[in-house]
Design an enzyme around this catalytic site. Structure first.
Site, PDB file in Angstrom:
ATOM      1  N   HIS A 195      47.982 -60.885 -38.474  1.00  0.00           N
ATOM      2  CA  HIS A 195      48.424 -62.274 -38.401  1.00  0.00           C
ATOM      3  C   HIS A 195      47.244 -63.197 -38.682  1.00  0.00           C
ATOM      4  CE1 HIS A 195      51.323 -59.990 -36.012  1.00  0.00           C
ATOM      5  NE2 HIS A 195      52.199 -60.929 -36.319  1.00  0.00           N
ATOM      6  N   LYS A 253      52.777 -54.804 -41.528  1.00  0.00           N
ATOM      7  CA  LYS A 253      53.276 -56.162 -41.314  1.00  0.00           C
ATOM      8  C   LYS A 253      52.156 -57.163 -41.559  1.00  0.00           C
ATOM      9  CE  LYS A 253      55.032 -59.486 -37.985  1.00  0.00           C
ATOM     10  NZ  LYS A 253      55.199 -59.834 -36.559  1.00  0.00           N
TER      11      LYS A 253
END
Length: 229
Positions: free
Chosen positions: A122, A148
């Site tokens: 992230h 991700k």
């Protein structure tokens, strides 16, 4: 799991599961946002499978100590849990001291239980250029079953970089989940699945968003299905 696109309803309250069933394929249970996450898991009798996340404070979550791994290790043995999210920085040894051994041990436990590992990255400040995104996805794919990557878009070019990186990583054989946070990249949550992203995240109610720029669950379901038909 994740052979096809999965829409996960993100929540810190498993009591929202009945309302998520109409639109979601799974629940992302944010242990760091729950008051008593393991008790909720023990009581869970819903029909949707669970992705468990206990996001570290150093990566935008609420879990501020190494004990979050104990909770995740307890969670992955639950029959409803099909995947666990582990930060790539922890798996690679780029996180605070002591993280790596716990992260790799959790990954081993998950795999023993047949639970998929989502290696996550992230960036709450920016979106790197496309080549760097592709490299990050390759690194995450090497550590987990799904890579991700969520970055922050500040301009339309950032969204284009993420879409292009999604296509390139998928073509290289990586299983990815990609999106841009922030208003300029909000549409990527609906568009990257067209280019191979396997997981989308959305709250049942938009007011309960767990990341910047999320659509509501019903809205994202409609957008993704409409674009992929």
């Amino acid at each position: 799991m994740f052979e096809e696109f999965v829409l996960a309803a993100s929540t810190g309250d498993l009591g929202t599961e009945p309302r998520a069933r109409e639109h979601a394929d799974a629940m992302e249970f944010r242990l760091d946002l729950a008051a008593d996450p393991l008790a909720e898991l023990d009581a869970y009798d819903g029909t949707l499978p669970l992705v468990v996340t206990n996001r570290a404070a150093w990566e935008g979550g609420e879990a501020d100590d190494i004990g979050r791994y104990d909770a995740l290790s307890s969670a992955v043995v639950h029959d409803a849990v099909v995947a666990v999210d582990i930060e790539l920085a922890a798996l690679r040894g780029n996180a605070p001291t002591g993280e790596r051994s716990h992260a790799t041990a959790l990954r081993e436990t998950a795999r023993e239980e047949g639970v998929a590992v989502i290696a996550s990255v992230h960036d709450f400040e920016s979106t790197p250029e496309r080549g760097a995104l592709v490299d990050l996805l390759a690194d995450a794919a090497a550590e987990g079953d799904v890579a991700k990557l969520a970055t922050t878009a500040t301009a339309p070019a950032d969204a284009l970089a993420m879409i292009g990186a999604t296509h390139e990583a998928t073509a290289a054989g990586h299983r990815v989940a990609t999106m841009c946070m922030g208003e300029p990249g909000r549409h990527t949550r609906a568009v990257t699945p067209v280019y191979g992203s396997r997981i989308g995240y959305a709250p049942v109610d938009a007011a309960d968003a767990t990341a910047p720029g999320q659509y509501s669950l019903a809205t994202l379901r409609t957008l993704v299905d409409g674009l992929r038909d």
